[in-house]
Design a protein around this motif. Sequence first.
Motif, PDB file in Angstrom:
ATOM      1  N   ARG A  69     -20.274  30.763 -21.209  1.00 29.73           N
ATOM      2  CA  ARG A  69     -19.457  31.870 -21.762  1.00 29.73           C
ATOM      3  C   ARG A  69     -17.971  31.480 -21.713  1.00 29.73           C
ATOM      4  NH1 ARG A  69     -19.310  36.706 -17.248  1.00 29.73           N
ATOM      5  NH2 ARG A  69     -19.298  35.392 -15.415  1.00 29.73           N
ATOM      6  N   ASN A  70     -17.168  32.292 -22.430  1.00 26.93           N
ATOM      7  CA  ASN A  70     -15.705  32.095 -22.452  1.00 26.93           C
ATOM      8  C   ASN A  70     -15.293  30.692 -22.889  1.00 26.93           C
ATOM      9  OD1 ASN A  70     -15.019  34.757 -21.680  1.00 26.93           O
ATOM     10  ND2 ASN A  70     -15.570  34.264 -19.562  1.00 26.93           N
ATOM     11  N   ALA A  71     -16.027  30.169 -23.840  1.00 31.35           N
ATOM     12  CA  ALA A  71     -15.703  28.879 -24.452  1.00 31.35           C
ATOM     13  C   ALA A  71     -16.222  28.933 -25.886  1.00 31.35           C
ATOM     14  CB  ALA A  71     -16.374  27.749 -23.682  1.00 31.35           C
ATOM     15  N   PRO A  72     -15.746  28.054 -26.781  1.00 32.44           N
ATOM     16  CA  PRO A  72     -16.238  28.085 -28.158  1.00 32.44           C
ATOM     17  C   PRO A  72     -17.761  27.916 -28.194  1.00 32.44           C
ATOM     18  CG  PRO A  72     -14.406  26.544 -27.912  1.00 32.44           C
ATOM     19  CD  PRO A  72     -14.769  26.988 -26.543  1.00 32.44           C
ATOM     20  N   PRO A  73     -18.428  28.575 -29.152  1.00 29.74           N
ATOM     21  CA  PRO A  73     -19.896  28.496 -29.222  1.00 29.74           C
ATOM     22  C   PRO A  73     -20.410  27.044 -29.234  1.00 29.74           C
ATOM     23  CG  PRO A  73     -19.066  30.081 -30.815  1.00 29.74           C
ATOM     24  CD  PRO A  73     -17.864  29.452 -30.191  1.00 29.74           C
ATOM     25  N   ALA A  74     -19.674  26.157 -29.867  1.00 30.54           N
ATOM     26  CA  ALA A  74     -20.123  24.757 -29.932  1.00 30.54           C
ATOM     27  C   ALA A  74     -20.059  24.073 -28.574  1.00 30.54           C
ATOM     28  CB  ALA A  74     -19.269  23.979 -30.939  1.00 30.54           C
ATOM     29  N   LEU A  75     -19.445  24.746 -27.605  1.00 28.48           N
ATOM     30  CA  LEU A  75     -19.289  24.121 -26.275  1.00 28.48           C
ATOM     31  C   LEU A  75     -20.065  24.863 -25.197  1.00 28.48           C
ATOM     32  CD1 LEU A  75     -15.680  22.929 -25.368  1.00 28.48           C
ATOM     33  CD2 LEU A  75     -17.727  21.585 -25.859  1.00 28.48           C
ATOM     34  N   THR A  76     -20.963  25.740 -25.593  1.00 34.55           N
ATOM     35  CA  THR A  76     -21.707  26.460 -24.557  1.00 34.55           C
ATOM     36  C   THR A  76     -23.170  26.037 -24.548  1.00 34.55           C
ATOM     37  OG1 THR A  76     -21.975  28.314 -26.083  1.00 34.55           O
ATOM     38  CG2 THR A  76     -20.231  28.507 -24.448  1.00 34.55           C
ATOM     39  N   ASP A  77     -23.727  26.004 -23.333  1.00 37.26           N
ATOM     40  CA  ASP A  77     -25.179  25.875 -23.187  1.00 37.26           C
ATOM     41  C   ASP A  77     -25.702  27.256 -22.801  1.00 37.26           C
ATOM     42  OD1 ASP A  77     -24.220  26.105 -20.598  1.00 37.26           O
ATOM     43  OD2 ASP A  77     -24.903  24.139 -19.921  1.00 37.26           O
ATOM     44  N   TRP A  79      -4.022  25.890 -21.993  1.00 35.88           N
ATOM     45  CA  TRP A  79      -4.252  24.443 -22.122  1.00 35.88           C
ATOM     46  C   TRP A  79      -5.729  24.158 -22.401  1.00 35.88           C
ATOM     47  CZ3 TRP A  79      -7.124  21.281 -18.782  1.00 35.88           C
ATOM     48  CH2 TRP A  79      -6.929  19.897 -18.914  1.00 35.88           C
ATOM     49  N   LEU A  80      -6.619  24.877 -21.697  1.00 37.00           N
ATOM     50  CA  LEU A  80      -8.058  24.690 -21.928  1.00 37.00           C
ATOM     51  C   LEU A  80      -8.412  25.064 -23.366  1.00 37.00           C
ATOM     52  CD1 LEU A  80      -9.721  26.155 -18.678  1.00 37.00           C
ATOM     53  CD2 LEU A  80      -9.844  23.784 -19.459  1.00 37.00           C
ATOM     54  N   ASN A  81      -7.944  26.246 -23.808  1.00 42.13           N
ATOM     55  CA  ASN A  81      -8.355  26.753 -25.121  1.00 42.13           C
ATOM     56  C   ASN A  81      -7.706  26.001 -26.275  1.00 42.13           C
ATOM     57  OD1 ASN A  81     -10.211  28.929 -24.460  1.00 42.13           O
ATOM     58  ND2 ASN A  81      -8.456  29.871 -23.450  1.00 42.13           N
ATOM     59  N   LYS A  82      -6.437  25.635 -26.072  1.00 42.24           N
ATOM     60  CA  LYS A  82      -5.677  25.053 -27.177  1.00 42.24           C
ATOM     61  C   LYS A  82      -5.958  23.557 -27.352  1.00 42.24           C
ATOM     62  CE  LYS A  82      -0.755  24.927 -28.429  1.00 42.24           C
ATOM     63  NZ  LYS A  82       0.565  25.398 -27.954  1.00 42.24           N
ATOM     64  N   TYR A  83      -6.172  22.864 -26.256  1.00 41.30           N
ATOM     65  CA  TYR A  83      -6.334  21.406 -26.327  1.00 41.30           C
ATOM     66  C   TYR A  83      -7.713  20.914 -25.865  1.00 41.30           C
ATOM     67  CZ  TYR A  83      -1.192  21.657 -26.391  1.00 41.30           C
ATOM     68  OH  TYR A  83       0.110  21.944 -26.698  1.00 41.30           O
ATOM     69  N   THR A  84      -8.076  21.323 -24.646  1.00 39.15           N
ATOM     70  CA  THR A  84      -9.237  20.706 -23.998  1.00 39.15           C
ATOM     71  C   THR A  84     -10.546  21.046 -24.710  1.00 39.15           C
ATOM     72  OG1 THR A  84      -8.021  20.834 -21.960  1.00 39.15           O
ATOM     73  CG2 THR A  84     -10.376  20.448 -21.763  1.00 39.15           C
ATOM     74  N   PHE A  85     -10.737  22.338 -24.986  1.00 40.08           N
ATOM     75  CA  PHE A  85     -11.995  22.734 -25.623  1.00 40.08           C
ATOM     76  C   PHE A  85     -12.085  22.203 -27.059  1.00 40.08           C
ATOM     77  CE2 PHE A  85     -12.599  26.676 -22.648  1.00 40.08           C
ATOM     78  CZ  PHE A  85     -12.991  25.824 -21.631  1.00 40.08           C
ATOM     79  N   VAL A  86     -10.967  21.903 -27.649  1.00 43.99           N
ATOM     80  CA  VAL A  86     -10.974  21.298 -28.994  1.00 43.99           C
ATOM     81  C   VAL A  86     -11.469  19.851 -28.908  1.00 43.99           C
ATOM     82  CG1 VAL A  86      -9.536  20.646 -30.971  1.00 43.99           C
ATOM     83  CG2 VAL A  86      -9.099  22.816 -29.750  1.00 43.99           C
ATOM     84  N   GLU A 123     -13.133  18.440 -26.428  1.00 38.23           N
ATOM     85  CA  GLU A 123     -14.470  18.295 -25.835  1.00 38.23           C
ATOM     86  C   GLU A 123     -15.582  18.504 -26.874  1.00 38.23           C
ATOM     87  OE1 GLU A 123     -15.175  19.968 -21.963  1.00 38.23           O
ATOM     88  OE2 GLU A 123     -13.364  19.066 -21.126  1.00 38.23           O
ATOM     89  N   GLN A 124     -15.278  19.270 -27.932  1.00 38.08           N
ATOM     90  CA  GLN A 124     -16.297  19.477 -28.972  1.00 38.08           C
ATOM     91  C   GLN A 124     -16.671  18.173 -29.668  1.00 38.08           C
ATOM     92  OE1 GLN A 124     -15.856  23.021 -31.501  1.00 38.08           O
ATOM     93  NE2 GLN A 124     -14.347  23.774 -30.045  1.00 38.08           N
ATOM     94  N   LYS A 125     -15.740  17.233 -29.681  1.00 38.16           N
ATOM     95  CA  LYS A 125     -15.998  15.955 -30.375  1.00 38.16           C
ATOM     96  C   LYS A 125     -17.097  15.142 -29.695  1.00 38.16           C
ATOM     97  CE  LYS A 125     -11.193  15.574 -31.952  1.00 38.16           C
ATOM     98  NZ  LYS A 125      -9.933  14.826 -31.758  1.00 38.16           N
ATOM     99  N   LEU A 126     -17.415  15.496 -28.428  1.00 37.38           N
ATOM    100  CA  LEU A 126     -18.428  14.713 -27.721  1.00 37.38           C
ATOM    101  C   LEU A 126     -19.861  15.059 -28.132  1.00 37.38           C
ATOM    102  CD1 LEU A 126     -15.796  14.635 -25.692  1.00 37.38           C
ATOM    103  CD2 LEU A 126     -17.416  13.267 -24.394  1.00 37.38           C
ATOM    104  N   ALA A 127     -19.972  16.004 -29.093  1.00 37.94           N
ATOM    105  CA  ALA A 127     -21.291  16.221 -29.698  1.00 37.94           C
ATOM    106  C   ALA A 127     -21.734  14.942 -30.399  1.00 37.94           C
ATOM    107  CB  ALA A 127     -21.224  17.382 -30.677  1.00 37.94           C
ATOM    108  N   GLN A 128     -20.761  14.149 -30.852  1.00 38.12           N
ATOM    109  CA  GLN A 128     -21.047  12.842 -31.477  1.00 38.12           C
ATOM    110  C   GLN A 128     -21.304  11.830 -30.375  1.00 38.12           C
ATOM    111  OE1 GLN A 128     -21.158  12.211 -34.742  1.00 38.12           O
ATOM    112  NE2 GLN A 128     -20.670  14.347 -35.257  1.00 38.12           N
ATOM    113  N   GLN A 129     -22.491  11.267 -30.355  1.00 35.02           N
ATOM    114  CA  GLN A 129     -22.860  10.354 -29.275  1.00 35.02           C
ATOM    115  C   GLN A 129     -21.951   9.125 -29.231  1.00 35.02           C
ATOM    116  OE1 GLN A 129     -24.726  11.530 -27.147  1.00 35.02           O
ATOM    117  NE2 GLN A 129     -25.020   9.774 -25.798  1.00 35.02           N
ATOM    118  N   GLY A 130     -21.542   8.658 -30.416  1.00 37.31           N
ATOM    119  CA  GLY A 130     -20.672   7.485 -30.465  1.00 37.31           C
ATOM    120  C   GLY A 130     -19.325   7.757 -29.812  1.00 37.31           C
ATOM    121  N   HIS A 131     -18.842   8.981 -29.966  1.00 35.49           N
ATOM    122  CA  HIS A 131     -17.554   9.343 -29.360  1.00 35.49           C
ATOM    123  C   HIS A 131     -17.693   9.420 -27.833  1.00 35.49           C
ATOM    124  CE1 HIS A 131     -13.458  10.713 -29.572  1.00 35.49           C
ATOM    125  NE2 HIS A 131     -13.740  11.805 -28.865  1.00 35.49           N
ATOM    126  N   ALA A 132     -18.797  10.000 -27.359  1.00 34.99           N
ATOM    127  CA  ALA A 132     -19.036  10.083 -25.909  1.00 34.99           C
ATOM    128  C   ALA A 132     -19.115   8.680 -25.317  1.00 34.99           C
ATOM    129  CB  ALA A 132     -20.321  10.860 -25.637  1.00 34.99           C
TER     130      ALA A 132
END
Length: 438
Positions: free
Chosen positions: A169-177, A98-105, A107-116
């Motif tokens: 770690r263990n998340a898409p590169p766009a979602l890691t600090d 569920w995390l990999n298929k839906y959630t992490f997908v 959550e990447q959209k929040l890189a856009q400030q308007g979406h956040a």
Amino acid sequence: MSKDGATLALRGRLLWFVGDPHEIGEAAHRYVEDGLLVIENGLIRAAGEAKELLPTLPGGAAITDHRPHLIMPGFIDAHIHMPQTQVVASYGAQLMEWLNKYTFVEEQKLAQQGHAQKLSAFLLDELLASGTTTAAVYCSVHKGSAEAFFVESHRRNTRMIAGKVMMDRNAPPALTDTAESGYADSKDLIGRWHGKGRQLYAITPRFAVTSTPEQMAASQRLVEEHPDCFVQTHINENRAEIAFARELYPDAADYAGIYEDYGLLGKKSLLGHCIHMTKREWRAFAAHGAVAVFCPTSNLFLGSGLFDWDRARREGVKVAVATDIGGGTSYSMLRTMAEAYKILQLQGQSLSAFEALHAITLGNTVALGLDHLIGSFEPGREADIVVLDPAATRAMAHRLETVRDLAEEFFVLVTLGDERNVAATYVAGELVSACSTN
Ligand code: GUN
Ligand code: ZN
């Protein structure tokens, strides 16, 4: 308006708690059939019989008559994910998939400030419409997502706890600090927001699976430097998750031991789920005063398991309750407690209506250590209030025709109730407009 010094009074049926009904029974609640709640400067000044308090009101006080509705302290949600409002109701998976298929997908959209900003505004409005006035909120890994959430909460003057997720770690590169950037961004957000107005910060390493030992050590430094901040994370939700966490930290005693080793298991630590707990883990929670956060709709939806509330009580572990949107399926704390009741039923445990209503008000604020500020109608508490119409739906009005006492009426409210029963929500004595779906 009460903020500028004028007095506001709400008339209706008052219900609030002064203790835990599981421990002291009837003595735990206060109920006033024709009550008055007097609010001054956004704080509760008095709560009691209308006939006694009406003559004490200063001239010019505004009285809002909510009779025959029920007036309670605003609900508290101890665990919710702001970036997951468009993940709710994603089909067919348990936690890791569920995390990999839906959630992490999503959550990447929040890189856009308007979406956040959009998701933050949506969540706050939805919470208020559900009668929830305080929540402990996970933002995304992006610093700007926490900034957006705090801006929106500060604008609404809501008392919120929130934090930027740390995951390296263990998340898409766009979602890691990284350990360093997660530390620096969190520290900057703490400086900007913790204690500003009604905002509070939670240091938020997502869970052991997505943080390296270096990031856990960075989280520990944050906790040591800011001991008055909360800590929020996940633990013992799902068997595959537990196995993965144990593999990543082979030297830890168990899953709780991972957090313990990094000083993350303290009185201000809110640990989501706590389903598959060992005896040692319960004892570690009790020893450190850590809070187990029960997320009923999420635990059922993701097939995670059944939270053992009686065991937590026996072990002396504090319990808070939460929606865990978007693993959870309802924003309503009433619906959340209806599902909690069923989870406990499956284990031969019980949950009375008074226990449920206590849990989502005073109980959660005691667990969060915020009961000196919110969660009851004691004088001086912040005037966060929900007004409920127990007969809001046809089915509920029909069922209420046969109830014989308050306990039965409130059990119908908890079992069948949700955001449709919220007639009004007040934040620090101000009526919130986006609160009624009636
Ligand atoms: N464990 C780590 N992240 C999450 C999350 O977003 N939701 C739930 N339910 N469990 C988690
Ligand atoms: Zn969660």
